[in-house]
Design a protein around this motif. Sequence first.
Motif, PDB file in Angstrom:
ATOM      1  N   PRO A  92     -43.994 -75.900 -92.426  1.00  0.00           N
ATOM      2  CA  PRO A  92     -44.451 -76.025 -91.511  1.00  0.00           C
ATOM      3  C   PRO A  92     -43.307 -74.529 -91.289  1.00  0.00           C
ATOM      4  O   PRO A  92     -43.457 -73.976 -90.429  1.00  0.00           O
ATOM      5  N   LEU A  93     -41.799 -75.149 -91.394  1.00  0.00           N
ATOM      6  CA  LEU A  93     -40.979 -73.824 -91.713  1.00  0.00           C
ATOM      7  C   LEU A  93     -41.252 -72.749 -92.414  1.00  0.00           C
ATOM      8  O   LEU A  93     -41.145 -71.690 -91.324  1.00  0.00           O
ATOM      9  N   THR A  94     -42.473 -72.527 -93.478  1.00  0.00           N
ATOM     10  CA  THR A  94     -42.480 -71.107 -93.785  1.00  0.00           C
ATOM     11  C   THR A  94     -43.900 -70.477 -92.749  1.00  0.00           C
ATOM     12  O   THR A  94     -43.133 -69.263 -92.308  1.00  0.00           O
ATOM     13  N   ARG A  95     -44.682 -71.458 -92.180  1.00  0.00           N
ATOM     14  CA  ARG A  95     -45.285 -71.489 -91.158  1.00  0.00           C
ATOM     15  C   ARG A  95     -45.198 -70.295 -89.773  1.00  0.00           C
ATOM     16  O   ARG A  95     -45.097 -69.353 -89.828  1.00  0.00           O
ATOM     17  N   ALA A  96     -44.085 -71.418 -89.998  1.00  0.00           N
ATOM     18  CA  ALA A  96     -43.318 -70.489 -88.428  1.00  0.00           C
ATOM     19  C   ALA A  96     -42.345 -69.453 -88.403  1.00  0.00           C
ATOM     20  O   ALA A  96     -42.365 -68.644 -87.807  1.00  0.00           O
ATOM     21  N   ALA A  97     -41.598 -69.099 -90.057  1.00  0.00           N
ATOM     22  CA  ALA A  97     -40.993 -68.042 -89.986  1.00  0.00           C
ATOM     23  C   ALA A  97     -42.104 -66.826 -90.512  1.00  0.00           C
ATOM     24  O   ALA A  97     -41.391 -65.658 -90.103  1.00  0.00           O
ATOM     25  N   LEU A  98     -43.104 -67.180 -91.166  1.00  0.00           N
ATOM     26  CA  LEU A  98     -44.112 -65.679 -91.361  1.00  0.00           C
ATOM     27  C   LEU A  98     -44.481 -65.278 -90.091  1.00  0.00           C
ATOM     28  O   LEU A  98     -45.118 -64.293 -90.083  1.00  0.00           O
ATOM     29  N   SER A  99     -43.394 -66.061 -88.525  1.00  0.00           N
ATOM     30  CA  SER A  99     -44.408 -65.452 -87.384  1.00  0.00           C
ATOM     31  C   SER A  99     -43.467 -64.829 -86.895  1.00  0.00           C
ATOM     32  O   SER A  99     -43.262 -64.620 -85.815  1.00  0.00           O
ATOM     33  N   ILE A 100     -42.011 -64.433 -87.214  1.00  0.00           N
ATOM     34  CA  ILE A 100     -41.208 -63.961 -86.581  1.00  0.00           C
ATOM     35  C   ILE A 100     -41.597 -62.496 -87.102  1.00  0.00           C
ATOM     36  O   ILE A 100     -42.119 -61.671 -88.345  1.00  0.00           O
ATOM     37  N   PRO A 101     -41.431 -61.622 -86.010  1.00  0.00           N
ATOM     38  CA  PRO A 101     -41.770 -60.356 -85.813  1.00  0.00           C
ATOM     39  C   PRO A 101     -40.892 -59.346 -87.082  1.00  0.00           C
ATOM     40  O   PRO A 101     -39.976 -59.245 -87.022  1.00  0.00           O
ATOM     41  N   GLY A 102     -40.801 -58.886 -87.968  1.00  0.00           N
ATOM     42  CA  GLY A 102     -40.620 -58.182 -88.888  1.00  0.00           C
ATOM     43  C   GLY A 102     -40.097 -59.083 -89.919  1.00  0.00           C
ATOM     44  O   GLY A 102     -39.729 -57.860 -91.005  1.00  0.00           O
ATOM     45  N   LEU A 103     -40.770 -60.159 -90.168  1.00  0.00           N
ATOM     46  CA  LEU A 103     -39.924 -60.276 -91.661  1.00  0.00           C
ATOM     47  C   LEU A 103     -40.515 -59.698 -92.946  1.00  0.00           C
ATOM     48  O   LEU A 103     -41.453 -59.242 -92.887  1.00  0.00           O
ATOM     49  N   LYS A 104     -38.976 -59.530 -93.375  1.00  0.00           N
ATOM     50  CA  LYS A 104     -39.617 -58.992 -94.818  1.00  0.00           C
ATOM     51  C   LYS A 104     -39.824 -59.516 -95.477  1.00  0.00           C
ATOM     52  O   LYS A 104     -40.130 -59.562 -97.166  1.00  0.00           O
ATOM     53  N   GLY A 105     -38.621 -60.905 -95.895  1.00  0.00           N
ATOM     54  CA  GLY A 105     -39.107 -62.366 -97.284  1.00  0.00           C
ATOM     55  C   GLY A 105     -38.755 -63.488 -97.330  1.00  0.00           C
ATOM     56  O   GLY A 105     -38.026 -63.441 -96.218  1.00  0.00           O
ATOM     57  N   LEU A 106     -38.473 -64.138 -98.074  1.00  0.00           N
ATOM     58  CA  LEU A 106     -38.295 -65.327 -97.935  1.00  0.00           C
ATOM     59  C   LEU A 106     -37.254 -66.137 -99.209  1.00  0.00           C
ATOM     60  O   LEU A 106     -37.898 -65.538-100.102  1.00  0.00           O
ATOM     61  N   LEU A 107     -36.769 -67.390 -98.908  1.00  0.00           N
ATOM     62  CA  LEU A 107     -36.073 -68.036 -99.835  1.00  0.00           C
ATOM     63  C   LEU A 107     -36.390 -69.373 -99.697  1.00  0.00           C
ATOM     64  O   LEU A 107     -36.679 -69.211 -98.717  1.00  0.00           O
ATOM     65  N   VAL A 108     -37.479 -69.703-100.847  1.00  0.00           N
ATOM     66  CA  VAL A 108     -37.759 -71.293-100.161  1.00  0.00           C
ATOM     67  C   VAL A 108     -37.230 -72.041-101.702  1.00  0.00           C
ATOM     68  O   VAL A 108     -37.337 -71.473-102.610  1.00  0.00           O
ATOM     69  N   GLU A 109     -36.336 -72.944-101.174  1.00  0.00           N
ATOM     70  CA  GLU A 109     -35.661 -73.797-102.410  1.00  0.00           C
ATOM     71  C   GLU A 109     -37.043 -74.679-103.241  1.00  0.00           C
ATOM     72  O   GLU A 109     -37.707 -75.152-102.290  1.00  0.00           O
ATOM     73  N   LYS A 110     -36.611 -75.405-103.854  1.00  0.00           N
ATOM     74  CA  LYS A 110     -37.439 -76.253-104.971  1.00  0.00           C
ATOM     75  C   LYS A 110     -37.072 -77.731-104.628  1.00  0.00           C
ATOM     76  O   LYS A 110     -35.692 -77.348-103.419  1.00  0.00           O
ATOM     77  N   PRO A 111     -38.258 -78.492-104.426  1.00  0.00           N
ATOM     78  CA  PRO A 111     -38.962 -77.698-104.846  1.00  0.00           C
ATOM     79  C   PRO A 111     -39.790 -77.727-103.404  1.00  0.00           C
ATOM     80  O   PRO A 111     -39.770 -77.599-102.883  1.00  0.00           O
ATOM     81  N   LEU A 112     -40.984 -77.091-103.873  1.00  0.00           N
ATOM     82  CA  LEU A 112     -41.593 -75.649-102.964  1.00  0.00           C
ATOM     83  C   LEU A 112     -42.059 -76.466-102.208  1.00  0.00           C
ATOM     84  O   LEU A 112     -42.152 -76.077-100.525  1.00  0.00           O
ATOM     85  N   GLY A 113     -42.789 -78.132-102.672  1.00  0.00           N
ATOM     86  CA  GLY A 113     -43.720 -78.361-100.919  1.00  0.00           C
ATOM     87  C   GLY A 113     -43.022 -80.107-101.931  1.00  0.00           C
ATOM     88  O   GLY A 113     -43.237 -80.183-102.555  1.00  0.00           O
ATOM     89  N   ASP A 114     -43.539 -80.923-100.989  1.00  0.00           N
ATOM     90  CA  ASP A 114     -43.360 -82.107-101.508  1.00  0.00           C
ATOM     91  C   ASP A 114     -44.920 -82.562-102.340  1.00  0.00           C
ATOM     92  O   ASP A 114     -44.885 -83.532-103.008  1.00  0.00           O
ATOM     93  N   THR A 115     -46.110 -82.146-102.061  1.00  0.00           N
ATOM     94  CA  THR A 115     -47.364 -82.089-102.820  1.00  0.00           C
ATOM     95  C   THR A 115     -47.050 -80.262-103.471  1.00  0.00           C
ATOM     96  O   THR A 115     -47.193 -79.013-103.206  1.00  0.00           O
ATOM     97  N   THR A 116     -48.376 -80.871-104.418  1.00  0.00           N
ATOM     98  CA  THR A 116     -49.042 -79.639-105.282  1.00  0.00           C
ATOM     99  C   THR A 116     -48.812 -78.535-103.954  1.00  0.00           C
ATOM    100  O   THR A 116     -49.376 -77.360-103.851  1.00  0.00           O
ATOM    101  N   ALA A 117     -50.283 -79.899-103.439  1.00  0.00           N
ATOM    102  CA  ALA A 117     -51.081 -78.985-102.136  1.00  0.00           C
ATOM    103  C   ALA A 117     -49.940 -78.319-101.331  1.00  0.00           C
ATOM    104  O   ALA A 117     -50.497 -76.328-100.972  1.00  0.00           O
ATOM    105  N   ALA A 118     -49.076 -78.651-101.263  1.00  0.00           N
ATOM    106  CA  ALA A 118     -48.211 -77.649 -99.892  1.00  0.00           C
ATOM    107  C   ALA A 118     -47.711 -77.006 -99.995  1.00  0.00           C
ATOM    108  O   ALA A 118     -47.405 -75.771 -99.800  1.00  0.00           O
ATOM    109  N   GLY A 119     -47.269 -76.748-101.743  1.00  0.00           N
ATOM    110  CA  GLY A 119     -46.898 -75.799-102.717  1.00  0.00           C
ATOM    111  C   GLY A 119     -47.413 -74.660-102.415  1.00  0.00           C
ATOM    112  O   GLY A 119     -47.069 -73.645-101.985  1.00  0.00           O
ATOM    113  N   ARG A 120     -48.443 -74.903-102.801  1.00  0.00           N
ATOM    114  CA  ARG A 120     -50.108 -73.450-102.878  1.00  0.00           C
ATOM    115  C   ARG A 120     -50.208 -72.927-101.676  1.00  0.00           C
ATOM    116  O   ARG A 120     -50.200 -72.194-101.555  1.00  0.00           O
ATOM    117  N   GLU A 121     -50.031 -73.410-100.876  1.00  0.00           N
ATOM    118  CA  GLU A 121     -50.533 -73.356 -99.570  1.00  0.00           C
ATOM    119  C   GLU A 121     -49.500 -72.680 -99.048  1.00  0.00           C
ATOM    120  O   GLU A 121     -49.218 -71.302 -98.236  1.00  0.00           O
TER     121      GLU A 121
END
Length: 355
Positions: free
Chosen positions: A83-112
């Motif tokens: 959910p935080l990545t989804r919200a961050a991607l709505s920031i106008p002009g966002l240029k890049g992200l760092l996402v800590e490991k593990p990417l998500g709590d499930t493989t499906a979440a990490g893949r999304e």
Amino acid sequence: MSDRRPLTAAVIGAGAGGTLSIDALIASDDFTLVAVADMSEAALERVRAKDAAIRTYTSAEEMFASSPSDVVCVSTYAPTHLPLTRAALSIPGLKGLLVEKPLGDTTAAGREILGLIKDADLPVVVPHGLMAQAAALEIVERVRRGDIGPLRVVEIECTSWDIINAGIHWLQFFVSLTGGEPVEFVLAAADASTKTFRDGMQVETDAITLARTESGVRVLMHTGDFVPMSRNDTVALFRIVGDNGFIEFGAYEPYYTLVTPGHDRVRIDVTPFEVSGHQRHLEHLAAQIADGRRDYSIPDSSLQALEIVEAAYRSAREHGTVTLPVDDAQPDRPDDWNPGAPYSGTGGGRNGREL
């Protein structure tokens, strides 16, 4: 050091992982840290003590609205990353992200998460420490070019840690050693008698994880609260075995031992990088933003490692082998078959003498 205009950056989460990003952003000429969000006032006070100019917020949503930035670091615990990545991607002009490991709590979440970022054509880094450590990277290069012959087995001992919080680093290293070769199956056993929790997750007291790639390379990882180690001066010890030799390596040490026909237990010292691992990852992100290229190699290998982690915990719960992809149909697990018990002669099954 760079002569580019510093990128503005914001960090969500001021715990252990977030603090590594905060310190790296402050230290790097490529960034100006403008804001940090955390629910803990004590954590925010520690941020303000580092630099009073950093704006602090108790919610990510408020921070995104009041202090939009070029780069966002998602450094909270795994179930919140999507959910935080989804919200961050709505920031106008966002240029890049760092996402800590593990990417998500499930493989499906990490893949999304990776799918959303790739669909937005943005760079992302996942700060696996060994991928920003000089000796570990040299080991990957040696193994990939065949210095110890074809890779056969990676054995890992790890004490005071677990499969998901530290083991995911070690498994990502294994994936890198194999060049990202697909894993065929995972078989694991875990004891949970002490109800240990760590970094917001329920974890094992003791566990053994076995995984095998399609070509037969195996990883065997022993994790837990009190794992008896072959060496007591490291929390994680790797033995990387090939047909023509092996490498022994303690996690994050600036050296390793190489044993090949040309090297009889030779210690190889490697000059460490001058900056922290998080700073190297973040400056790699800044370079991608500057030149427009995209390097998803570490994020992709992190997702592979996450799938091994999920398969290991599932295998331990279900007492059986988990084949990958983890979301595919799995073998039936009869609840009336107890290995080690006498066979009654009835009830079906197959004769192992006739295989």
